[in-house]
Enzyme design. Structure first.
Site, mmCIF file in Angstrom:
data_model
loop_
_atom_site.group_PDB
_atom_site.id
_atom_site.type_symbol
_atom_site.label_atom_id
_atom_site.label_comp_id
_atom_site.label_asym_id
_atom_site.label_seq_id
_atom_site.Cartn_x
_atom_site.Cartn_y
_atom_site.Cartn_z
ATOM 1 N N GLU A 46 87.508 41.741 71.092
ATOM 2 C CA GLU A 46 86.320 42.159 71.860
ATOM 3 C C GLU A 46 85.356 40.993 72.031
ATOM 4 O O GLU A 46 84.150 41.125 71.823
ATOM 5 C CB GLU A 46 85.619 43.328 71.150
ATOM 6 C CG GLU A 46 86.533 44.517 70.884
ATOM 7 C CD GLU A 46 85.849 45.699 70.212
ATOM 8 O OE1 GLU A 46 84.612 45.719 70.141
ATOM 9 O OE2 GLU A 46 86.558 46.609 69.746
ATOM 10 N N GLU A 59 86.947 49.996 62.469
ATOM 11 C CA GLU A 59 85.682 49.896 61.730
ATOM 12 C C GLU A 59 85.597 50.824 60.519
ATOM 13 O O GLU A 59 84.652 51.584 60.369
ATOM 14 C CB GLU A 59 84.514 50.153 62.702
ATOM 15 C CG GLU A 59 84.530 49.170 63.866
ATOM 16 C CD GLU A 59 83.533 49.492 64.969
ATOM 17 O OE1 GLU A 59 82.744 50.433 64.829
ATOM 18 O OE2 GLU A 59 83.558 48.786 65.996
HETATM 19 O O1 G3I Z 1 80.498 59.474 78.514
HETATM 20 C C1 G3I Z 1 79.103 59.404 78.855
HETATM 21 C C2 G3I Z 1 78.884 59.913 80.268
HETATM 22 O O2 G3I Z 1 79.263 61.270 80.326
HETATM 23 C C3 G3I Z 1 77.430 59.700 80.652
HETATM 24 O O3 G3I Z 1 77.261 60.033 81.996
HETATM 25 C C4 G3I Z 1 77.011 58.255 80.457
HETATM 26 C C5 G3I Z 1 75.535 58.026 80.728
HETATM 27 O O4 G3I Z 1 75.050 56.901 80.050
HETATM 28 O O5 G3I Z 1 77.272 57.888 79.123
HETATM 29 C C6 G3I Z 1 78.632 57.976 78.768
HETATM 30 O O6 G3I Z 1 78.842 57.523 77.487
HETATM 31 C C7 G3I Z 1 78.742 56.115 77.295
HETATM 32 C C8 G3I Z 1 80.089 55.595 76.832
HETATM 33 O O7 G3I Z 1 79.975 54.247 76.490
HETATM 34 C C9 G3I Z 1 81.185 55.778 77.877
HETATM 35 O O8 G3I Z 1 80.865 55.120 79.045
HETATM 36 C C10 G3I Z 1 77.675 55.865 76.259
HETATM 37 O O9 G3I Z 1 76.404 56.217 76.770
HETATM 38 C C11 G3I Z 1 77.672 54.421 75.838
HETATM 39 O O10 G3I Z 1 76.800 54.231 74.733
HETATM 40 C C12 G3I Z 1 79.066 54.021 75.429
HETATM 41 O O11 G3I Z 1 79.020 52.679 74.989
HETATM 42 C C13 G3I Z 1 80.227 52.103 74.523
HETATM 43 C C14 G3I Z 1 80.191 51.942 73.009
HETATM 44 O O12 G3I Z 1 81.366 51.282 72.570
HETATM 45 C C15 G3I Z 1 80.080 53.305 72.356
HETATM 46 O O13 G3I Z 1 80.511 53.346 71.108
HETATM 47 C C16 G3I Z 1 80.368 50.739 75.165
HETATM 48 O O14 G3I Z 1 80.552 50.919 76.571
HETATM 49 C C17 G3I Z 1 81.548 49.980 74.569
HETATM 50 O O15 G3I Z 1 81.527 48.656 75.029
HETATM 51 C C18 G3I Z 1 81.457 49.980 73.053
HETATM 52 O O16 G3I Z 1 82.616 49.344 72.555
HETATM 53 C C19 G3I Z 1 82.697 49.203 71.137
HETATM 54 C C20 G3I Z 1 84.166 49.227 70.770
HETATM 55 O O17 G3I Z 1 84.754 50.400 71.266
HETATM 56 C C21 G3I Z 1 84.367 49.119 69.261
HETATM 57 N N1 G3I Z 1 83.710 47.941 68.747
HETATM 58 C C22 G3I Z 1 82.307 47.802 69.090
HETATM 59 C C23 G3I Z 1 82.131 47.877 70.606
HETATM 60 C C24 G3I Z 1 80.708 47.652 70.970
HETATM 61 O O18 G3I Z 1 79.906 48.704 70.513
#
Ligand code: G3I
Length: 393
Positions: free
Chosen positions: A283, A178
């Site tokens: 994705e 990105e």
């Molecule tokens: O790591 C913390 C953890 O310590 C905490 O307990 C927990 C509580 O909610 O949150 C955890 O972080 C989360 C992280 O995923 C890891 O699980 C975040 O809240 C959550 O917002 C995060 O979301 C991910 C997102 O990327 C973040 O950028 C999604 O699961 C994931 O599907 C999404 O994937 C991205 C691709 O990497 C790139 N392209 C877009 C795609 C969708 O956003």
């Protein structure tokens, strides 16, 4: 009179018995391994990946939860249906090095071991991204912004260590994620603003040096956007002419029932295929809910919840289920036409219950974007794709 039983056995007899026992043990071990492989293959043979085996790999993003808790039904379903896996979050900088520096390998190692055990292709996601990365990466000990050289050194160390650890085991890497801002060219991020326009090129060179055999991809959302396509196609043409080691593009494909325009989506695939680049759909999911104003995949954006845009908390109506199946079929029909260039199609999540789309771009909705429902049962869209794979095209 001493019986042969009681007489001190001559050492050759004893050795040969041991040897025989040894051979039996080795044979039993080999048999067990062969059986394990056969079981793994038999499981895979029934799924989506098997159905599309002559076209492209079919993959899935594996959640942190599945890896941490080793959720058996999830892992079994993944092994049965897919032949490629991506860590949904496991290898991102902020997850694998939460303080910016200290490595926490356990989760990523589990993913890599799982892929190896089931003979799946492993996709590394992602090395250089502006999101999910601690701010500490971009500053020195006095909290002052790093110089270009210092940040390049940090990028190189990260790539060397991560790609190096899984060298020969990761099939492909999303090297840069990105980096392009829709119609504006390079996205402003510490990577770009500190290092300059060549930060992406440098990342690809470092990744290639760390594992010369790995496929290296540029990965982005809204790849159908004509401005993004024009900008990126120029960058990649220049890379190819100068021998920058890039092998393909990752088209994330977070799409909806009515967006994007599939003509534009196909044009993007065709443009990169014509340039001799491999195309990975990295994705894939299909958002079925009414979109609020913003429909991009930029995780920095989030809209307000209202019941109007969360119409089906108790189940998807049959008519929409059919629309979802139609949409998946249309997407796959296009992909099949480009199967010489499309190497992989990955779904962003195993089933509806774990999809990021339940929380984006609005938190707390009930979405239905994948092929398996919340009970992990295949949906009509799954049957439609299996039929497409099996039928005449
Ligand atoms: O790591 C913390 C953890 O310590 C905490 O307990 C927990 C509580 O909610 O949150 C955890 O972080 C989360 C992280 O995923 C890891 O699980 C975040 O809240 C959550 O917002 C995060 O979301 C991910 C997102 O990327 C973040 O950028 C999604 O699961 C994931 O599907 C999404 O994937 C991205 C691709 O990497 C790139 N392209 C877009 C795609 C969708 O956003």
């Amino acid at each position: 009179m001493s019986s042969s039983k009681n007489s001190a056995p001559s050492s050759p007899t004893r050795l040969s018995r041991r040897t025989v026992l040894g051979h039996i043990a080795v044979a039993a071990g080999a048999l067990a391994m062969a059986k394990q492989r056969a079981v793994a293959q038999a499981l895979q043979a029934s799924g989506l990946a098997q159905a599309f085996r002559k076209d492209f790999r079919v993959g899935v993003a594996v959640s942190n939860q599945t890896l941490d808790q080793q959720i058996a039904p999830d892992l079994d379903l993944i092994a049965r249906e897919f032949n490629s896996v991506t860590g949904e979050n496991a290898m991102k900088w902020g997850v694998i090095r939460p303080d910016g520096f200290t490595w926490q390998w356990e989760r990523a190692d589990r993913l890599v071991d799982f892929a190896r055990k089931h003979r799946m292709d492993l996709l590394g996601h992602t090395l250089v991204w502006h999101s999910q990365i601690p701010a500490s990466v971009f500053v020195d000990a006095d909290r002052k912004p790093l110089t270009r050289d210092a940040l390049l050194a940090r990028m190189r160390e990260h790539i060397d260590t991560l790609v190096g650890r899984y060298k020969g085991r990761a099939w492909a890497w999303d090297v840069v994620n990105e980096a392009v801002d829709e119609d504006k060219g390079w996205r402003h991020s510490p990577w770009h603003d500190i290092i300059g326009d060549d930060f992406m090129e440098q990342a690809f060179r470092f990744a290639h040096a760390a594992d010369p055999k790995a496929r290296l991809l540029y990965n982005d959302y809204n790849m159908h956007n004509p401005g993004k396509l024009a900008f990126l196609a120029n960058v990649l043409k220049d890379y190819k002419s100068r021998g920058v080691p890039i092998h393909g593009v990752g088209n994330q494909s977070h799409v909806g029932l009515t967006y994007p325009d599939l003509g534009q989506w196909e044009r993007s695939i065709a443009t990169y295929a014509d340039m001799g680049l491999k195309v990975h759909i990295t994705e894939l999911d299909v958002d079925v809910l009414p979109p609020p104003a913003n429909t991009g995949a930029d995780v920095a954006n989030n809209a307000a919840y209202s019941r109007q845009i969360d119409p089906w908390p108790d189940g998807l109506p049959d008519a929409v289920q059919e629309q979802l199946a139609d949409r998946y079929e249309t997407l796959f029909r296009i992909l099949l036409r480009y199967r010489r260039s499309v190497e992989r199609v990955t779904f962003w999540g195993l089933h509806d219950g774990v999809s990021w789309k339940n929380n984006f771009p609005v938190r707390g909705r009930t979405n239905y974007p994948l092929l398996f429902d919340r009970q992990m049962r295949p949906k009509p869209a799954y049957q439609r794709l299996m039929k497409l794979a099996g039928g005449k095209r």
